[in-house]
Design a protein around this motif. Structure first.
Motif, PDB file in Angstrom:
ATOM      1  N   THR A  23       0.804  -1.228   0.000  1.00  0.00           N
ATOM      2  CA  THR A  23       0.000   0.000   0.000  1.00  0.00           C
ATOM      3  C   THR A  23       0.836   1.277   0.000  1.00  0.00           C
ATOM      4  O   THR A  23       0.338   2.338  -0.385  1.00  0.00           O
ATOM      5  CB  THR A  23      -0.925   0.033   1.222  1.00  0.00           C
ATOM      6  N   GLU A  24       2.084   1.189   0.444  1.00  0.00           N
ATOM      7  CA  GLU A  24       2.901   2.402   0.572  1.00  0.00           C
ATOM      8  C   GLU A  24       4.029   2.421  -0.461  1.00  0.00           C
ATOM      9  O   GLU A  24       4.500   1.365  -0.894  1.00  0.00           O
ATOM     10  CB  GLU A  24       3.494   2.502   1.982  1.00  0.00           C
ATOM     11  N   LYS A  25       4.453   3.606  -0.804  1.00  0.00           N
ATOM     12  CA  LYS A  25       5.520   3.788  -1.785  1.00  0.00           C
ATOM     13  C   LYS A  25       6.840   4.044  -1.058  1.00  0.00           C
ATOM     14  O   LYS A  25       6.920   4.930  -0.207  1.00  0.00           O
ATOM     15  CB  LYS A  25       5.195   4.957  -2.704  1.00  0.00           C
ATOM     16  N   ILE A  26       7.855   3.280  -1.414  1.00  0.00           N
ATOM     17  CA  ILE A  26       9.176   3.435  -0.815  1.00  0.00           C
ATOM     18  C   ILE A  26       9.988   4.403  -1.679  1.00  0.00           C
ATOM     19  O   ILE A  26      10.189   4.148  -2.879  1.00  0.00           O
ATOM     20  CB  ILE A  26       9.909   2.088  -0.709  1.00  0.00           C
ATOM     21  N   PRO A  27      10.445   5.521  -1.113  1.00  0.00           N
ATOM     22  CA  PRO A  27      11.206   6.504  -1.895  1.00  0.00           C
ATOM     23  C   PRO A  27      12.526   5.943  -2.395  1.00  0.00           C
ATOM     24  O   PRO A  27      13.055   4.965  -1.850  1.00  0.00           O
ATOM     25  CB  PRO A  27      11.443   7.644  -0.891  1.00  0.00           C
ATOM     26  N   GLN A  28      13.027   6.556  -3.418  1.00  0.00           N
ATOM     27  CA  GLN A  28      14.311   6.145  -3.965  1.00  0.00           C
ATOM     28  C   GLN A  28      15.412   6.379  -2.932  1.00  0.00           C
ATOM     29  O   GLN A  28      15.463   7.401  -2.273  1.00  0.00           O
ATOM     30  CB  GLN A  28      14.617   6.936  -5.237  1.00  0.00           C
ATOM     31  N   GLY A  29      16.301   5.426  -2.794  1.00  0.00           N
ATOM     32  CA  GLY A  29      17.380   5.520  -1.821  1.00  0.00           C
ATOM     33  C   GLY A  29      17.098   4.749  -0.546  1.00  0.00           C
ATOM     34  O   GLY A  29      17.976   4.604   0.306  1.00  0.00           O
ATOM     35  N   TYR A  30      15.851   4.276  -0.400  1.00  0.00           N
ATOM     36  CA  TYR A  30      15.465   3.484   0.770  1.00  0.00           C
ATOM     37  C   TYR A  30      15.146   2.052   0.343  1.00  0.00           C
ATOM     38  O   TYR A  30      14.853   1.780  -0.828  1.00  0.00           O
ATOM     39  CB  TYR A  30      14.245   4.076   1.477  1.00  0.00           C
ATOM     40  N   GLY A  31      15.150   1.169   1.304  1.00  0.00           N
ATOM     41  CA  GLY A  31      14.767  -0.209   1.078  1.00  0.00           C
ATOM     42  C   GLY A  31      13.630  -0.598   1.996  1.00  0.00           C
ATOM     43  O   GLY A  31      12.850   0.254   2.440  1.00  0.00           O
ATOM     44  N   LEU A  32      13.556  -1.876   2.326  1.00  0.00           N
ATOM     45  CA  LEU A  32      12.485  -2.380   3.189  1.00  0.00           C
ATOM     46  C   LEU A  32      12.530  -1.760   4.577  1.00  0.00           C
ATOM     47  O   LEU A  32      11.501  -1.684   5.266  1.00  0.00           O
ATOM     48  CB  LEU A  32      12.590  -3.904   3.289  1.00  0.00           C
ATOM     49  N   GLU A  33      13.721  -1.296   5.015  1.00  0.00           N
ATOM     50  CA  GLU A  33      13.838  -0.694   6.352  1.00  0.00           C
ATOM     51  C   GLU A  33      12.945   0.529   6.512  1.00  0.00           C
ATOM     52  O   GLU A  33      12.550   0.886   7.628  1.00  0.00           O
ATOM     53  CB  GLU A  33      15.303  -0.316   6.639  1.00  0.00           C
ATOM     54  N   TYR A  34      12.589   1.179   5.392  1.00  0.00           N
ATOM     55  CA  TYR A  34      11.725   2.362   5.426  1.00  0.00           C
ATOM     56  C   TYR A  34      10.363   2.021   6.024  1.00  0.00           C
ATOM     57  O   TYR A  34       9.766   2.831   6.734  1.00  0.00           O
ATOM     58  CB  TYR A  34      11.567   2.900   4.001  1.00  0.00           C
ATOM     59  N   ILE A  35       9.878   0.819   5.743  1.00  0.00           N
ATOM     60  CA  ILE A  35       8.582   0.366   6.258  1.00  0.00           C
ATOM     61  C   ILE A  35       8.729  -0.355   7.586  1.00  0.00           C
ATOM     62  O   ILE A  35       7.966  -0.113   8.530  1.00  0.00           O
ATOM     63  CB  ILE A  35       7.888  -0.538   5.222  1.00  0.00           C
ATOM     64  N   VAL A  36       9.719  -1.243   7.677  1.00  0.00           N
ATOM     65  CA  VAL A  36       9.908  -2.012   8.911  1.00  0.00           C
ATOM     66  C   VAL A  36      10.165  -1.086  10.092  1.00  0.00           C
ATOM     67  O   VAL A  36       9.662  -1.322  11.204  1.00  0.00           O
ATOM     68  CB  VAL A  36      11.070  -3.014   8.755  1.00  0.00           C
ATOM     69  N   PHE A  37      10.935  -0.036   9.883  1.00  0.00           N
ATOM     70  CA  PHE A  37      11.225   0.919  10.948  1.00  0.00           C
ATOM     71  C   PHE A  37       9.935   1.535  11.481  1.00  0.00           C
ATOM     72  O   PHE A  37       9.733   1.638  12.696  1.00  0.00           O
ATOM     73  CB  PHE A  37      12.146   2.022  10.415  1.00  0.00           C
ATOM     74  N   GLU A  38       9.038   1.917  10.591  1.00  0.00           N
ATOM     75  CA  GLU A  38       7.769   2.525  11.003  1.00  0.00           C
ATOM     76  C   GLU A  38       6.886   1.522  11.732  1.00  0.00           C
ATOM     77  O   GLU A  38       6.195   1.856  12.703  1.00  0.00           O
ATOM     78  CB  GLU A  38       7.041   3.074   9.781  1.00  0.00           C
ATOM     79  N   VAL A  39       6.900   0.286  11.263  1.00  0.00           N
ATOM     80  CA  VAL A  39       6.101  -0.767  11.894  1.00  0.00           C
ATOM     81  C   VAL A  39       6.581  -1.015  13.319  1.00  0.00           C
ATOM     82  O   VAL A  39       5.774  -1.096  14.260  1.00  0.00           O
ATOM     83  CB  VAL A  39       6.181  -2.064  11.060  1.00  0.00           C
ATOM     84  N   LEU A  40       7.879  -1.134  13.503  1.00  0.00           N
ATOM     85  CA  LEU A  40       8.439  -1.351  14.839  1.00  0.00           C
ATOM     86  C   LEU A  40       8.205  -0.149  15.738  1.00  0.00           C
ATOM     87  O   LEU A  40       7.953  -0.294  16.936  1.00  0.00           O
ATOM     88  CB  LEU A  40       9.929  -1.651  14.737  1.00  0.00           C
ATOM     89  N   SER A  41       8.280   1.044  15.163  1.00  0.00           N
ATOM     90  CA  SER A  41       8.045   2.259  15.934  1.00  0.00           C
ATOM     91  C   SER A  41       6.613   2.317  16.444  1.00  0.00           C
ATOM     92  O   SER A  41       6.356   2.715  17.582  1.00  0.00           O
ATOM     93  CB  SER A  41       8.347   3.491  15.081  1.00  0.00           C
ATOM     94  N   ALA A  42       5.671   1.906  15.600  1.00  0.00           N
ATOM     95  CA  ALA A  42       4.260   1.898  16.003  1.00  0.00           C
ATOM     96  C   ALA A  42       3.990   0.807  17.024  1.00  0.00           C
ATOM     97  O   ALA A  42       3.336   1.040  18.051  1.00  0.00           O
ATOM     98  CB  ALA A  42       3.368   1.708  14.775  1.00  0.00           C
ATOM     99  N   PHE A  43       4.500  -0.401  16.779  1.00  0.00           N
ATOM    100  CA  PHE A  43       4.275  -1.511  17.700  1.00  0.00           C
ATOM    101  C   PHE A  43       4.922  -1.244  19.056  1.00  0.00           C
ATOM    102  O   PHE A  43       4.358  -1.580  20.097  1.00  0.00           O
ATOM    103  CB  PHE A  43       4.826  -2.806  17.107  1.00  0.00           C
ATOM    104  N   GLY A  44       6.101  -0.643  19.046  1.00  0.00           N
ATOM    105  CA  GLY A  44       6.786  -0.328  20.296  1.00  0.00           C
ATOM    106  C   GLY A  44       6.331   0.972  20.915  1.00  0.00           C
ATOM    107  O   GLY A  44       6.885   1.389  21.933  1.00  0.00           O
ATOM    108  N   THR A  45       5.312   1.609  20.324  1.00  0.00           N
ATOM    109  CA  THR A  45       4.792   2.919  20.762  1.00  0.00           C
ATOM    110  C   THR A  45       5.931   3.910  20.962  1.00  0.00           C
ATOM    111  O   THR A  45       5.991   4.609  21.969  1.00  0.00           O
ATOM    112  CB  THR A  45       3.949   2.802  22.056  1.00  0.00           C
TER     113      THR A  45
END
Length: 460
Positions: free
Chosen positions: A381-403
């Motif tokens: 569902t989300e677009k990963i900007p150029q210069g980033y990889g999967l960490e762009y999404i995983v980082f946000e997921v962990l940030s949300a789950f870890g509040t």
């Protein structure tokens, strides 16, 4: 016969936990709903500008779940009224809505008696081990919160009032003190604490508030009563050991990966200030979400370390999220014991029960499943900007789950589906995986009188 009695007791406890879990979940949902209603009022936004419903719900969920991920700038989008509403939701979310319900009950009734159902709710809300702890811990929760936050206001006011004047200075002191102690990443400066990266005093006060909120009320109670008891509980010992180890390791690794921030902050900043900023960077992934420099400017090794720290989080019964330090500590000790060929998992002359270990393993497994599914959906569902990889999404997921509230930049650009997924993650991270699953479960636990023969399989 004895086994059947024990099984029935466990089933009774599970049934009670199921009921309490549903009440807790609906309680948090109610807070988010009421907060959304207040934020939808025209007075809640600056210049009377409207806010999309999904953004209102996202902000209310982020505040109640003390995360700090934002789709709009808190300092510029929300008015004073809106900012205060967010502050109130973060305070209630951090200390647990049951804390405020009991406090209000005592004020109205003018006595301290609590019914059994209320005590059970408080016990579950604060992750207490025994029902008898509810009344005494409630005093420490309210008392410690007041001491830390009022103390933080006083210490920050020394710096902020001369800088911003009495009215503005006192307001930002209150806001920043509450958000730091609650481990929420909301700010009224517009750039978190980036403008204060040269102000070591503000950073050190913030570090104390973050650690104070993330350490846990039960641990603080043990520390304060140590002069009387002359001992610490096993929970407190494991918490302090794991927290200290992660803190030191995180700080040392960041010193290496970032070169003490010399590449980002340059030589114009003193070595002492850069060291304090590195120290701050090692503390904030404990679910605080307050930053002094852009997260996306960090080295890939530092980002990976922060992701690990966000997954672990803080202490049970605190204002932090994640799988918790005790879970991580138990599994580390379990791994060490297995590698040494020991059957028992021991720490501080005590042996962990198999139920503790099994619960920790289940928690990590379920957390991994939730994070994996959320990441999989967001990659579609989300677009990963150029210069980033999967960490762009995983980082946000962990940030949300870890509040936590840290971001590489994805949150402001989330699609509607992405915002819903992140909201669910923040909610599950704050309420707890077990509580969420029991609340969703409609089936009552059943007793099984049949046990099959035991047999081993190949592992590894």
């Amino acid at each position: 016969m004895q086994r059947e009695k024990e099984t029935m007791k466990k089933l009774a406890k599970l049934s009670i936990f199921n009921t309490l879990s549903k009440k807790m979940v609906w309680g948090f949902i109610l807070i988010i709903f009421l907060g959304s209603l207040l934020l939808s009022l025209p007075i809640a936004t600056s210049h009377q500008q409207g806010t999309a419903l999904i953004d209102i719900l996202f902000t209310a969920a982020s505040a109640t779940c003390i995360t700090g991920l934002t789709v709009v700038n808190t300092a510029t989008h929300w008015s004073l009224f809106g900012q205060v509403v967010i502050l109130g939701m973060a305070e209630i979310g951090a200390l647990g809505y049951m804390t405020f319900a009991v406090l209000l009950f005592n004020i109205i009734r003018r006595h301290r008696s609590m019914g059994l159902s209320t005590q059970l709710m408080v016990k579950e809300s604060l992750n207490l081990e025994n029902l008898s702890d509810t009344k005494s811990v409630m005093k420490y929760v309210i008392g410690l919160s007041a001491v830390f936050q009022l103390g933080g206001v006083g210490l920050l006011a020394v710096d902020f009032i001369p800088r911003f004047g009495w009215k503005r200075g006192l307001y930002v002191s209150v806001y920043h003190s509450v958000m730091s102690f609650c481990n929420a990443g909301f700010d009224v400066f517009g750039d978190s604490l980036m403008r204060f990266r040269n102000d070591s005093y503000v950073l050190l006060v913030t570090i104390v508030l973050i650690v104070g909120g993330g350490l846990g009320f039960l641990v603080w109670r043990d520390l304060l009563l140590y002069h009387e008891r002359k001992r610490l509980s096993l929970n407190s010992k494991l918490t302090l050991t794991t927290t200290g180890t992660l803190f030191v390791l995180g700080f040392v690794i960041l010193l290496v990966t970032e070169g003490n921030l010399s590449g980002l902050l340059g030589d114009h900043m003193s070595w002492v200030n850069r060291t304090i900023n590195t120290l701050f960077l090692s503390v904030t992934p404990r679910t605080a979400g307050i930053v002094t420099l852009p997260t996306n400017s960090l080295h890939s090794g530092s980002i990976f370390l922060i992701m690990i720290l966000m997954f672990v989080g803080g202490t049970p019964g605190s204002t932090a999220g994640g799988i918790k330090t005790t879970t991580f500590g138990v599994l580390m000790l379990q791994s060490i014991a297995q590698l040494r060929g020991r059957e028992d998992v021991e720490f501080s002359h005590r042996r962990f029960s198999q139920a503790n270990i099994s619960r920790a393993l289940l928690l990590v497994f379920l957390a991994s499943i939730v994070i994996t599914l959320a990441t999989l959906v967001l990659t579609q569902t989300e677009k990963i900007p150029q210069g980033y990889g999967l960490e762009y999404i995983v980082f946000e997921v962990l940030s949300a789950f870890g509040t936590v509230g840290l971001s590489l930049g994805l949150t402001p650009h989330l699609t509607v589906i992405g915002k819903v997924i992140i909201m669910i993650l923040m909610f599950v991270g704050r309420v707890g995986i077990f509580t969420s699953l029991y609340a969703l479960s409609k089936r009552q636990p059943k007793v099984s009188r049949l046990r099959y023969p035991e047999e081993n399989i190949l592992i590894g």
